[in-house]
Design a protein around this motif. Structure first.
Motif, PDB file in Angstrom:
ATOM      1  N   VAL A   1      -6.267   3.306   1.240  1.00  0.00           N
ATOM      2  CA  VAL A   1      -5.561   4.461   1.819  1.00  0.00           C
ATOM      3  C   VAL A   1      -5.008   4.181   3.219  1.00  0.00           C
ATOM      4  CG1 VAL A   1      -6.759   6.204   0.454  1.00  0.00           C
ATOM      5  CG2 VAL A   1      -7.750   5.450   2.616  1.00  0.00           C
ATOM      6  N   VAL A   2      -4.746   2.903   3.495  1.00  0.00           N
ATOM      7  CA  VAL A   2      -4.211   2.541   4.810  1.00  0.00           C
ATOM      8  C   VAL A   2      -2.881   3.261   5.072  1.00  0.00           C
ATOM      9  CG1 VAL A   2      -3.153   0.654   6.118  1.00  0.00           C
ATOM     10  CG2 VAL A   2      -5.375   0.343   5.073  1.00  0.00           C
ATOM     11  N   ALA A   3      -1.976   3.181   4.081  1.00  0.00           N
ATOM     12  CA  ALA A   3      -0.662   3.803   4.257  1.00  0.00           C
ATOM     13  C   ALA A   3      -0.821   5.303   4.481  1.00  0.00           C
ATOM     14  CB  ALA A   3       0.212   3.538   3.045  1.00  0.00           C
ATOM     15  N   GLU A   4      -1.750   5.913   3.717  1.00  0.00           N
ATOM     16  CA  GLU A   4      -1.970   7.352   3.828  1.00  0.00           C
ATOM     17  C   GLU A   4      -2.467   7.704   5.233  1.00  0.00           C
ATOM     18  OE1 GLU A   4      -3.932   8.364   0.276  1.00  0.00           O
ATOM     19  OE2 GLU A   4      -3.846  10.523   0.676  1.00  0.00           O
TER      20      GLU A   4
ATOM     21  N   PHE B   1       0.388   7.390   7.711  1.00  0.00           N
ATOM     22  CA  PHE B   1       1.339   8.483   7.543  1.00  0.00           C
ATOM     23  C   PHE B   1       0.770   9.793   8.085  1.00  0.00           C
ATOM     24  CE2 PHE B   1       3.693  11.846   5.532  1.00  0.00           C
ATOM     25  CZ  PHE B   1       4.987  11.360   5.466  1.00  0.00           C
TER      26      PHE B   1
ATOM     27  N   ASN C   1       0.817  -1.204   0.000  1.00  0.00           N
ATOM     28  CA  ASN C   1       0.000   0.000   0.000  1.00  0.00           C
ATOM     29  C   ASN C   1       0.864   1.274   0.000  1.00  0.00           C
ATOM     30  OD1 ASN C   1      -2.329   1.759   1.769  1.00  0.00           O
ATOM     31  ND2 ASN C   1      -2.974   0.474   0.080  1.00  0.00           N
TER      32      ASN C   1
ATOM     33  N   PHE D   1       1.091   4.352  -2.686  1.00  0.00           N
ATOM     34  CA  PHE D   1       0.980   5.703  -2.169  1.00  0.00           C
ATOM     35  C   PHE D   1       2.149   6.563  -2.666  1.00  0.00           C
ATOM     36  CE2 PHE D   1       1.472   7.940   2.196  1.00  0.00           C
ATOM     37  CZ  PHE D   1       0.586   8.936   1.873  1.00  0.00           C
TER      38      PHE D   1
END
Lengths: 182, 455
Positions: free
Chosen positions: B47-50, B53, A117, A121
């Motif tokens: 959007v897990v990483a987003e 972060f 992921n 991103f």
């Protein structure tokens, strides 16, 4: 002969990844020290020279996020991510080995997903050329890149630990691999 | 499926994963991921990483690695032993003075680092052998250090209070200020107990000896075991060793409470100051020493930061699925009175504290109980302090009391059972402390209200 060669090179690869994870772990610690210096520099500039840094804050945050992800693999290597080990007191050694193995596989599921992921991103931010909305406006793909890299290294470390516990590898075997190379 | 069922399922799966022995950080993350995949629109998975972060992109979080660096730098030197021996020179005449010196040394050390195990190992490694040599029972000696170490997360700077501040959106400065009064209260309670217990043990030894018909002189020498003497010049000579630490603490306090710098900046100044001090004064510039400080710092900081990252994900899922709101509504709907609710929250936190580290508990539980606390008119700063003391208790109770194992590591000759028995009275004192804080909440609120103005 060829299987032996494969085995030995596999062991060497594992060894190399581990060394690399240790190296990035220490580098991350150095980054933390550098961040402390940057924060101090910012305070001095503000009070002594009345010129607040417009990049200090953002840079320190991104440095620390970088340090966190880049050292996640090292921390895993040292088994430094805390876990609840209460059940170990009631289990026999073979059962504990299974528990550790299952724990590592489950961890890998999460870390590998996060790594995949994060790369996604990163590529998005890279292609759009995304920047933060501050005055300084650094490129966002840079910290994203380190996050993705760190998660990948962490996943690799977990894979190594799973391989090691499945095949029951010990330090001895690594040294035989090293000798074999010579 | 209704929210309550999903909520219970979420709690169940998370508990199962936590007890599988996988790292807490990844267990929370995996559980969140699973429920995202099962019950939330698929866009969220993308959007897990987003999300992770964005949550780490927070100025306050800078404090954590920096305070960890500060503690690790000081903890890897003889600094703990120096603070302790200097205090002993000043206190040796007081009955139980050596024990008091240990309690105070823990407090001074706690003011320089935000972690309990670090405080324990820094003071305990020289303190415990000295105490035992001077006739303190093993239980009392280890109890002093285990309990004294917990002051590390109450006396500012404290990582636990920082995390609570983040989770409850309270000012870190105010929380730090609020930690001082209760910190002093616990020091006082611990000191009284140490003096009382020491005299009790001494009298017991004397009585036993008297029964064996020993001469008075013999009794004296046996009871004292080893007698110290410090002259005034010894005491004054020990001061320069204390001075750098006192200066560092003073700089931190002034910078923070003088409104000069934000907590993160204070952490930066403290970390740099401590590292310089360790290198210049303690001559820790060998590669070996530096390496130890670096690896200690990064391991602890990354461990905490990863738990923070994934617990954000965990609470995000909890709030999106309406679990947070549903459980808050349920809690309010129970119609409990303020103190009954407070009591059960204490029990709940205490039970969690037996198994989980403070960082995970605070980040997971605070969002659930916060609305109810608010509705009941409980002061959130005050509650943060009570919660921290409960977390401290978790650090010195089995099965995962971190301080117990740190002490077991530095004093392997003392049985774990003795250590646990020795800490029991101190656990009682901490509960007494909480009760005192309930009766006199001003101990917590006076200082921050005085400095920052009341609400």
């Amino acid at each position: 002969m060829s299987t032996r060669y494969l085995q030995a090179s596999g062991l060497l690869l594992i060894q190399a990844i581990k060394r690399f994870n240790i190296l990035t772990g220490y580098l991350s610690a150095v980054i933390v020290v550098i961040t402390a210096l940057i924060v101090c520099y910012g305070v001095v500039m503000r009070y002594a020279f009345n010129t607040p840094l417009d990049w200090g804050l953002e840079l320190s945050i991104y440095l620390l996020i970088t340090a966190t992800f880049m050292s996640a693999a090292y921390t895993q290597l040292e088994r430094g991510h805390v876990s609840i080990e209460v059940l170990d007191q009631m289990m026999k050694p073979p059962a504990i080995r299974w528990r550790v193995l299952i724990g590592d596989v489950l961890s890998l599921v999460f870390c590998a997903f996060l790594a995949w992921n994060s790369w996604h991103f990163f590529f998005e931010a890279f292609e759009d050329g995304r920047v933060t909305d501050s005055m300084w406006g650094p490129k966002l793909w840079i910290p994203y890149f380190f996050m993705a890299w760190g998660c990948t290294a962490l996943s690799a470390q977990l894979v190594i630990q799973i391989i090691e516990s499945v095949f029951g590898l010990k330090h001895q075997q690594y040294s035989t691999a090293a000798e074999w190379k010579e | 499926m209704d929210t309550a069922t999903i909520g219970l399922l979420y709690a169940g799966v998370t508990t199962l994963l936590l007890f599988s022995g996988m790292p807490i950080a990844f267990a929370l993350g995996l559980s969140a991921l699973g429920f995202m995949a099962g019950f939330m629109p698929s866009a969220h998975l993308g959007v897990v990483a987003e999300t992770v972060f964005a949550e780490l992109d927070n100025f306050t979080l800078l404090t954590i690695p920096l305070f960890v660096l500060m503690g690790a730098a000081i903890g890897k030197t003889r600094a703990g032993a120096d603070v302790y021996s200097s205090l002993n020179a000043w206190l040796y005449k007081v009955p139980g003075g050596l024990g008091l010196a240990n309690v105070f040394a823990c407090a001074v050390f706690a003011a320089m680092c935000g972690s309990s195990p670090a405080t324990c190992s820094a003071i305990g490694s020289s303190g415990i052998p000295q105490l035992v040599k001077r006739g303190y029972s093993e239980g009392l000696a280890t109890g002093i250090i285990a309990a004294g170490g917990t002051l590390g997360i109450l006396i500012p700077p404290s990582l636990t209070l920082i995390l609570y501040g983040l989770a409850s959106e309270q000012s870190i400065g105010r929380l730090f200020m609020a930690g001082i009064g209760p910190g002093l209260l616990l020091i006082l309670l611990f000191s009284i107990w140490v003096m009382f217990k020491y005299n009790l043990e001494r009298r017991f030894i004397q009585a036993t000896q008297a029964k064996l018909n020993k001469s008075q002189a013999e009794i004296e020498s046996l009871a004292a075991i080893e007698i110290d003497y410090y002259s005034w010049s010894d005491r004054l000579a020990s001061l320069p060793r204390l001075l750098p630490f006192l200066i560092l603490i003073a700089v931190i306090m002034i910078a923070m409470y003088g409104g000069w710098a934000t907590p993160s900046e204070v952490a930066g100044i403290g970390a740099t100051g401590a590292t310089l001090m360790v290198i210049v004064l303690y001559k820790c510039y060998r590669l070996d020493d530096i390496q130890k400080i670096l690896s200690g710092t990064i391991r602890e900081s990354t461990m905490i930061m990863m738990i923070i990252a994934t617990s954000f994900l965990f609470t995000y899922v909890m709030s999106y699925l309406g679990i947070t709101q549903a459980s808050a509504n349920w809690l309010v709907g129970l119609g409990l009175s303020k103190w009954v609710f407070f009591f059960w929250v204490n029990v709940f936190l205490l039970v969690l504290g037996f198994f989980l580290p403070p960082v995970a508990i605070i980040l997971m539980v605070t969002p659930i109980i916060l609305p109810t606390l608010n509705a009941m008119g409980i002061d959130l700063i005050w509650f943060g302090i009570v919660m921290t003391i409960l977390m401290e208790i978790g650090l010195i109770t089995p099965p995962v009391g971190l301080n117990l194992f740190v002490i077991n590591g530095i004093a392997p000759e003392i049985k774990l059972k003795n250590i646990i028995m020795g800490t029991l009275p101190f656990i009682g004192l901490m509960f007494l402390g909480i009760i005192i804080l309930c009766v006199f909440p001003e101990i917590v609120t006076w200082l921050p209200n005085h400095f920052y103005g009341g609400f």
